[in-house]
Scaffold this active site. Sequence first.
Site, PDB file in Angstrom:
ATOM      1  CB  SER A  38      -1.295   0.100   1.079  1.00 21.54           C
ATOM      2  OG  SER A  38      -0.064  -0.266   2.661  1.00 21.54           O
ATOM      3  CG  ASP A 250      -2.791   4.189   8.798  1.00 21.04           C
ATOM      4  OD1 ASP A 250      -2.366   5.139   9.242  1.00 21.04           O
ATOM      5  OD2 ASP A 250      -3.321   3.638   7.993  1.00 21.04           O
ATOM      6  CG  HIS A 253      -1.706   3.858   4.819  1.00 22.16           C
ATOM      7  ND1 HIS A 253      -2.171   2.888   5.765  1.00 22.16           N
ATOM      8  CD2 HIS A 253      -0.881   3.044   4.288  1.00 22.16           C
ATOM      9  CE1 HIS A 253      -2.946   2.333   5.659  1.00 22.16           C
ATOM     10  NE2 HIS A 253      -0.898   1.195   3.847  1.00 22.16           N
TER      11      HIS A 253
END
Length: 389
Positions: A38, A250, A253
Amino acid sequence: MRANIAIATFLATSLSFVSKAFAAPDPNFHIYLAFGQSNMEGNGPIESQDRTVDKRFKMLATVSGCNNRQAGNWYDATPPLANCNGKLGPVDYFGRTLVKKLPQEIRIGAVVVAVAGCDIQLFEKDKYRSYQQPDWMRGIVQQYGGNPYGRLIEMAKKAQQEGIIKGILLHQGETNTGQQDWPNRVKGIYENILNDLGLKAEDVPLLAGEVVSSAVGGQCGSHNAVIQRLPSVIKTAHVISSQGLQHQGDGLHFTSAAYRTFGERYAEEMLKILGDVQVVGKTTTTTTVKTTTTKPVQPTNPSNCWSLALGYPCCVGNDVIFVDESGEWGVENNNWCGIVKAPACWATALGYDCCSTNVCRTVYYEDNDGKWDVENGQWCGITSANKLC
């Protein structure tokens, strides 16, 4: 006679067409491959400053449908670079920093394939089929035809038709946190990429970024100790620090500001590796080599690499510095090396050289004359002495 003239005219016209339709890669177009999960896909909100980019920075679309892009075509490198789910990532400001600091004649191209949340297994070409993808991941993987590694190689080969691959960027590891075999698995993928594209590790380094640091609350920060082992496993690997880069809350990220800084860090490391970049065709460099005062003697045990019998390796290149009864000599790494004569070259009659045998070759074009690859920005003929990739 008229028939011969017609045939000659046809061949000349055909070769001219091939040369125009299949132009040799531009050595001033530097290509970078990138893969991961990601954070490489890009997870930072795209802001106004990210929506415009220097036209010297291009991206090769690896999926179709995002912003009306078609896979395999070049576009200005505005995010998302990886796929329709991506946002701002490290490659965005990696490329922007390079075009800002490199000579104006140098262009940068990015080829990005990344899948959020994926295990490193998804890029292992002999294991990806057995990877148990969660339902939410399947759509992303399908954007890459069900095989992200295969898509990366497919698009990289297209990119090689236009420019020269200079490096590989990686950001992955959160899903494999703490797995001690991760560096060796990355090594396997890196070597597969090099082999599948006919590249040499010394010419194409691997730049791997750390995950969000534990010092700023990263959930997977312990994996950085594993990532830092890469250079001990891959001699041409370089680790890019994530120290001080903030996350979005989080623990996984990076923020958009952090992605910009991270990209700059990747670029600064690459600039160190590149050193003094010269524009091919614009600048002539002079190289001074140290030569031995001892004249090589006649070989007593000649072989394919005939100079081994004299205590010298064979050359990678073909620049002749000295000729004696033993053969032709070059100088590489400040040492004499023997030049192995290539087999008869069928391409010479067409105005082209035959390909060197130091790397495996990729067939980019085939006609009635034979098979063609590209070397040093020019077409070269593939002979029986060449190993195909």
